[in-house]
Write a protein that holds these residues in place. Structure first.
Motif, PDB file in Angstrom:
ATOM      1  N   LYS A   1       0.824  -1.209   0.000  1.00  0.00           N
ATOM      2  CA  LYS A   1       0.000   0.000   0.000  1.00  0.00           C
ATOM      3  C   LYS A   1       0.857   1.257   0.000  1.00  0.00           C
ATOM      4  O   LYS A   1       0.556   2.237  -0.684  1.00  0.00           O
ATOM      5  CB  LYS A   1      -0.929  -0.010   1.217  1.00  0.00           C
ATOM      6  CG  LYS A   1      -1.966   1.106   1.246  1.00  0.00           C
ATOM      7  CD  LYS A   1      -2.881   0.971   2.445  1.00  0.00           C
ATOM      8  CE  LYS A   1      -3.987   2.020   2.416  1.00  0.00           C
ATOM      9  NZ  LYS A   1      -4.908   1.875   1.282  1.00  0.00           N
ATOM     10  N   LEU A   2       1.945   1.211   0.758  1.00  0.00           N
ATOM     11  CA  LEU A   2       2.829   2.373   0.855  1.00  0.00           C
ATOM     12  C   LEU A   2       3.929   2.366  -0.207  1.00  0.00           C
ATOM     13  O   LEU A   2       4.796   3.249  -0.213  1.00  0.00           O
ATOM     14  CB  LEU A   2       3.460   2.430   2.247  1.00  0.00           C
ATOM     15  CG  LEU A   2       2.502   2.641   3.425  1.00  0.00           C
ATOM     16  CD1 LEU A   2       3.266   2.645   4.743  1.00  0.00           C
ATOM     17  CD2 LEU A   2       1.724   3.939   3.273  1.00  0.00           C
TER      18      LEU A   2
ATOM     19  N   LYS B   1       8.410   5.206   5.705  1.00  0.00           N
ATOM     20  CA  LYS B   1       7.514   4.105   5.348  1.00  0.00           C
ATOM     21  C   LYS B   1       7.871   2.836   6.117  1.00  0.00           C
ATOM     22  O   LYS B   1       6.995   2.111   6.592  1.00  0.00           O
ATOM     23  CB  LYS B   1       7.591   3.823   3.839  1.00  0.00           C
ATOM     24  CG  LYS B   1       7.002   4.908   2.954  1.00  0.00           C
ATOM     25  CD  LYS B   1       7.171   4.516   1.492  1.00  0.00           C
ATOM     26  CE  LYS B   1       6.763   5.611   0.545  1.00  0.00           C
ATOM     27  NZ  LYS B   1       6.933   5.227  -0.871  1.00  0.00           N
TER      28      LYS B   1
ATOM     29  N   THR C   1       4.291  11.601   8.542  1.00  0.00           N
ATOM     30  CA  THR C   1       4.322  11.687   7.072  1.00  0.00           C
ATOM     31  C   THR C   1       5.445  12.576   6.547  1.00  0.00           C
ATOM     32  O   THR C   1       5.480  12.895   5.361  1.00  0.00           O
ATOM     33  CB  THR C   1       2.977  12.204   6.533  1.00  0.00           C
ATOM     34  OG1 THR C   1       2.719  13.514   7.065  1.00  0.00           O
ATOM     35  CG2 THR C   1       1.842  11.273   6.924  1.00  0.00           C
TER      36      THR C   1
ATOM     37  N   LEU D   1       7.070  12.010   3.021  1.00  0.00           N
ATOM     38  CA  LEU D   1       6.165  11.297   2.110  1.00  0.00           C
ATOM     39  C   LEU D   1       5.553  12.264   1.106  1.00  0.00           C
ATOM     40  O   LEU D   1       5.229  13.408   1.450  1.00  0.00           O
ATOM     41  CB  LEU D   1       5.042  10.606   2.889  1.00  0.00           C
ATOM     42  CG  LEU D   1       5.427   9.562   3.939  1.00  0.00           C
ATOM     43  CD1 LEU D   1       4.169   8.883   4.464  1.00  0.00           C
ATOM     44  CD2 LEU D   1       6.383   8.524   3.363  1.00  0.00           C
TER      45      LEU D   1
ATOM     46  N   MET E   1       1.288   9.339  -1.027  1.00  0.00           N
ATOM     47  CA  MET E   1       1.595   8.450   0.088  1.00  0.00           C
ATOM     48  C   MET E   1       0.946   8.942   1.380  1.00  0.00           C
ATOM     49  O   MET E   1       0.541   8.145   2.225  1.00  0.00           O
ATOM     50  CB  MET E   1       3.110   8.342   0.280  1.00  0.00           C
ATOM     51  CG  MET E   1       3.826   7.516  -0.776  1.00  0.00           C
ATOM     52  SD  MET E   1       3.221   5.795  -0.826  1.00  0.00           S
ATOM     53  CE  MET E   1       2.141   5.863  -2.276  1.00  0.00           C
TER      54      MET E   1
ATOM     55  N   ASP F   1      -2.505   7.665   1.278  1.00  0.00           N
ATOM     56  CA  ASP F   1      -2.545   6.236   1.606  1.00  0.00           C
ATOM     57  C   ASP F   1      -2.347   6.007   3.105  1.00  0.00           C
ATOM     58  O   ASP F   1      -2.947   5.105   3.689  1.00  0.00           O
ATOM     59  CB  ASP F   1      -1.474   5.470   0.813  1.00  0.00           C
ATOM     60  CG  ASP F   1      -1.811   5.382  -0.669  1.00  0.00           C
ATOM     61  OD1 ASP F   1      -2.998   5.496  -1.012  1.00  0.00           O
ATOM     62  OD2 ASP F   1      -0.884   5.208  -1.480  1.00  0.00           O
ATOM     63  N   PHE F   2      -1.504   6.834   3.723  1.00  0.00           N
ATOM     64  CA  PHE F   2      -1.275   6.727   5.162  1.00  0.00           C
ATOM     65  C   PHE F   2      -2.567   7.043   5.919  1.00  0.00           C
ATOM     66  O   PHE F   2      -2.936   6.340   6.872  1.00  0.00           O
ATOM     67  CB  PHE F   2      -0.161   7.683   5.588  1.00  0.00           C
ATOM     68  CG  PHE F   2      -0.002   7.792   7.082  1.00  0.00           C
ATOM     69  CD1 PHE F   2       0.626   6.790   7.802  1.00  0.00           C
ATOM     70  CD2 PHE F   2      -0.487   8.907   7.767  1.00  0.00           C
ATOM     71  CE1 PHE F   2       0.764   6.889   9.187  1.00  0.00           C
ATOM     72  CE2 PHE F   2      -0.354   9.010   9.136  1.00  0.00           C
ATOM     73  CZ  PHE F   2       0.273   7.992   9.852  1.00  0.00           C
TER      74      PHE F   2
END
Length: 304
Positions: free
Chosen positions: A118-119, A137, A157, A160, A164, A167-168
């Motif tokens: 996912k990450l 990550k 984050t 990122l 991303m 997604d987090f």
């Protein structure tokens, strides 16, 4: 019932540094944010929860355990990502994941590898040579290894990219559905808005305000509008004749800011149709705006 509780906690480092008379409670399954400028005391609060430092005054309890005296037991139910991650001398991200899995006695890593996908983390990369974002990550993935009840993230984050970060946030929302409890320190207002139930605003080691995100932002029934009138005459007539909650006015620009309930917006539009309007713009209620307002009020109070 409180899952995490701060009661009048003070840690005074001198020179107005530290945290002072901090009190708040977090329920199990809640996502609690902490926001403030650098040096405001966010990390100090998190380090107290982890039992890394002991408060001068007050009490901190985590699931009925004392945060400092019972730190060893607390750490069994808490996953923590510090603001600066220092990894051990391990060759790759995969090797580090396996070491952590052995430590936490995790045999099945399918769920963890789903988070890795996912990450978009390439865990085969050399751990020490990873970019800031890749290290971040890795830290996030490892934090989900023990299946703990509490997650404490300090600027999680940083490094990122925007995709991303999204997604987090999705990951946090997904894990909250499982009853996990999150405490997230961040300077990214939009992130906290999306994944937190409440957010504590911190300045100079003190809580300015705790915002109920759902009630005060997402479900707020009041709207703010900025309106500029085309002529001075229209502006003055509106001020004189209309009973509307004006929160700010600018006589030089013929502008006003009003706060009005959703149910009265049609009424407002009918009233405005009697005047020559140059523009009308909605000022959306955002966490960042609320923070800036509280911050400014605090400065004005200090200067009195």
């Amino acid at each position: 019932m409180s899952f995490i509780k701060f009661e009048n906690v003070t840690k005074d480092y001198g020179n107005n540094k530290g945290i002072f008379n901090i009190s708040f409670e977090i329920k199990k399954g809640e996502s609690f944010g902490i926001v403030g400028i650098n040096g405001a005391g966010k990390t100090t609060i998190l380090r107290h929860i982890m039992g890394f430092i002991k408060q001068d005054y007050g009490k901190i309890s985590i699931n009925n355990l004392d945060a400092f005296d019972d730190a060893k037991e607390v750490k069994k139910i808490v996953s923590y990502i510090p603001g600066e991650i220092n990894f051990p001398n391990v060759k790759s991200g995969d090797d580090f994941l396996k070491l952590q899995a052995e430590f936490w006695k995790r045999d099945n890593l399918d769920a963890v590898y789903e988070i890795t996908k996912k990450l978009q983390l390439d865990s085969r990369a050399n751990l020490k040579r990873m970019s800031k974002g890749m290290k971040q990550k890795t830290g996030i993935v490892v934090s989900f290894l023990p299946e703990n009840e509490i997650f404490i993230f300090d600027e999680p984050t940083t490094g990122l990219d925007p995709l991303m970060r999204r997604d987090f946030i999705d990951l946090i929302i997904q894990e909250r559905l499982k009853g996990k409890t999150f405490i997230i320190s961040s300077h990214m207002f939009d992130e906290l808005e999306q994944c937190c139930d409440r957010v504590a605003m911190i300045k100079d080691g003190k809580i300015l305000r705790i915002v109920d995100v759902k009630k005060e932002i997402h479900d707020n029934q009041n709207k703010n509008f900025k309106i500029e009138f085309k002529t001075k005459n229209d502006y003055l007539n509106f001020l004189k004749n209309e009973i509307i909650n004006i929160t700010k006015k600018d006589d030089k620009q013929n502008q006003i800011v009003i706060t009005i309930n959703n149910q009265r917006i049609n009424e407002l539009m009918k009233i405005l149709s009697k005047y020559n309007i140059l523009f009308i713009k909605e000022n959306k209620i955002l966490l960042e705006n609320l923070f800036l307002k509280e911050y400014q009020k605090s400065i004005e109070k200090e200067n009195k």
